[in-house]
Design an enzyme around this catalytic site. Structure first.
Site, mmCIF file in Angstrom:
data_model
loop_
_atom_site.group_PDB
_atom_site.id
_atom_site.type_symbol
_atom_site.label_atom_id
_atom_site.label_comp_id
_atom_site.label_asym_id
_atom_site.label_seq_id
_atom_site.Cartn_x
_atom_site.Cartn_y
_atom_site.Cartn_z
ATOM 1 N N ASP A 50 0.829 -1.211 0.000
ATOM 2 C CA ASP A 50 0.000 0.000 0.000
ATOM 3 C C ASP A 50 0.860 1.256 0.000
ATOM 4 O O ASP A 50 2.025 1.237 0.403
ATOM 5 C CB ASP A 50 -0.960 0.014 1.187
ATOM 6 C CG ASP A 50 -0.250 0.035 2.530
ATOM 7 O OD1 ASP A 50 0.710 -0.738 2.699
ATOM 8 O OD2 ASP A 50 -0.654 0.819 3.421
ATOM 9 N N GLU A 53 0.045 -1.022 5.772
ATOM 10 C CA GLU A 53 1.160 -0.571 6.606
ATOM 11 C C GLU A 53 1.004 0.888 6.978
ATOM 12 O O GLU A 53 1.279 1.287 8.114
ATOM 13 C CB GLU A 53 2.485 -0.795 5.853
ATOM 14 C CG GLU A 53 3.730 -0.555 6.696
ATOM 15 C CD GLU A 53 4.218 0.884 6.709
ATOM 16 O OE1 GLU A 53 5.092 1.207 7.541
ATOM 17 O OE2 GLU A 53 3.727 1.699 5.889
#
Length: 479
Positions: free
Chosen positions: A81, A148
């Site tokens: 991400d 994350e």
């Protein structure tokens, strides 16, 4: 198909090819399903073992080459991400569009948006390794985690019984010459106010703070950069003695782990001239205090369309005070490590919607006790302002290990490739290494990467030359 206008001719071609490929795939936090689909397809096309969990974490395994089966395996790890930030005039849709890359000298950049080098370079490196970049190697286990940037959620939920390696290279760091050997833990906190609302009486004004540099709320928290939410709240408080007004809305920032660059508020006042003069006066004082990174700071006060309702006088004061008076930025420096931030808090997001005002804070510390203290402080401040708090997405720090064979091996490879010594560092930012170490206590790990500047902002850029050096070092370690 590779866009020849961007990366053709760049070396190492394997690394830059895969970076451009994944840049075409939308992969904002909480929206990693498309990049997970891509990774599963990549593994299937090469006949590699692949596990995808319900969160869209993906583990792909490449067997050791003949004769290397008894060598200890290596876990390579990074997150798929990216932080989705863009300039105010940018129309990019992060959920449907890939990133538009361009080359600026030694830098790869994105047009109007974050680049996704954090952590796309790790994804690209793992794909290149899995695609055969290293002719002789031990077993590779490549772990692609999700969410994350919003609390290390993917790494926290993964089933680590699937991992056999006990040496790990995380590639989520942004300075070539630094080998990260420890990091801070963190905590997210949402403070919510539910104001009393009333009908507006007066002229509506919009107050905008813009032009600030922003940056990563861990790595850049000690860079002297202003927080747009805190600046706006300071301006709002400064106007209270000069002009009676009511808040209709206060908004700023996009991510709790980014220092906000822009913020705005709607106010209703019977004395627009006095409010404007007070706001502009405070804006000039703030501008004189700011550092070079924030030299583009701009404050504007303009007439606005009428709002449906405004907060009462008491709740206007509370809403502004909560943002202005909660300690923000560096709270304590380390007593043991020179120049290391030990404890910080970032007011990353303010949102007014559905009759409520929500403030999102990110607290960081290597000590659980300081995270506990931050939670208690926010509980107390919220109670004083008549609000509620939800604490979530807490993750542990990663303590420095005196003995680390993988760190020693990487530093030796760094020396061979560059002729210089790498810097060993412990950082204030949060890394997935802390969570993975908590799940696999005997994992020997480091975090490394090429040079990436201004992550979490549209100014993010990835150094081409440092990628070349990083790739050479990685191949030595991976072989």
């Amino acid at each position: 198909m590779l866009n020849t206008e961007i990366t053709q001719g760049l070396e190492p071609r394997q690394l830059f090819h895969w970076f451009e490929e994944i840049s075409r795939v939308p992969r904002g936090s909480y929206h990693e399903e498309k990049i997970a689909d891509y990774l599963v397809g990549f593994a299937a096309a090469r006949g590699l073992d692949c596990v995808r969990d319900e969160m869209n974490n993906v583990l792909i395994t490449l067997p050791a080459t003949p004769g290397r089966e008894s060598d200890p395996p290596i876990l390579f790890q990074g997150h798929t991400d990216m932080v989705c930030e863009k300039n105010a005039d940018c129309t990019h849709d992060f959920e449907t569009q890939g990133i538009e890359l361009y080359i600026d000298g030694d830098w790869i950049r994105a047009r109007g948006t974050t680049l996704g080098g954090d952590d796309g370079i790790a994804v690209a490196a793992m794909l290149a390794l899995l695609d055969g970049a290293c002719p002789s190697h031990p077993r590779y286990e490549c772990l692609f985690t999700v969410q994350e940037e919003v609390g290390l959620n993917g790494a926290g939920a993964f089933d680590y019984s699937l991992v056999t390696a006990r040496r790990m290279i995380n590639m989520d760091s942004e300075e070539l010459h630094r080998v990260i050997a420890g990091c801070a833990g963190g905590l997210r906190s949402d403070v919510t106010l539910t104001p009393e609302w009333e009908q507006p009486a007066g002229e509506m004004l919009r107050v905008d703070v813009s032009g600030l540099c922003g940056g990563h709320s861990g790595e850049n928290i000690n860079a002297g950069r202003a927080n747009a939410n805190a600046v706006l709240a300071r301006i709002l408080l400064s106007c209270m003695p000069a002009a009676d007004y009511r808040l209709a809305a206060i908004n700023g920032g996009a991510k709790d782990n980014a220092i906000p660059r822009e913020a705005w508020a709607l106010v209703c006042t019977a004395d627009a001239a006095a409010f404007t003069a007070a706001a502009e006066g405070e804006g000039r004082r703030i501008a004189a205090e700011l550092g070079r990174d924030d030299r583009a700071f701009c404050l504007t006060v303009n007439p606005s369309a009428a709002a449906g309702q405004v907060m009462s006088s008491l709740w206007t004061h509370r809403a502004a005070a909560l943002a202005a008076c909660t300690p923000n930025g560096v709270l304590e420096m380390s007593r043991n490590v020179p120049s290391l931030v030990e404890f910080s808090r970032n007011l990353g997001v303010i949102r007014t919607e559905n009759g409520q005002v929500c403030y999102t804070f990110s607290s960081r510390s290597a000590y659980d006790s300081q995270l506990d203290a931050s939670a208690a402080q926010l509980d107390a401040l919220a109670a004083l302002c008549g609000g509620t708090v939800r604490h979530h997405s807490r993750y542990p720090g990663w303590t420095y290990a005196k003995m680390s064979p993988v760190r020693d091996a990487y530093c030796a490879a760094f020396r061979r490739v560059t002729g210089e010594d790498a810097e060993i560092a412990v950082i204030h930012a949060g890394l997935e290494c802390g969570l993975i170490r908590a799940k696999i206590p005997d994992m020997d790990m480091i975090s490394v990467g090429p040079d990436i500047v201004d992550i979490h902002s549209p100014g993010e850029r990835l150094s081409i030359s440092s990628c070349r050096t990083f790739w050479q070092i990685l191949l030595e370690i991976a072989g």
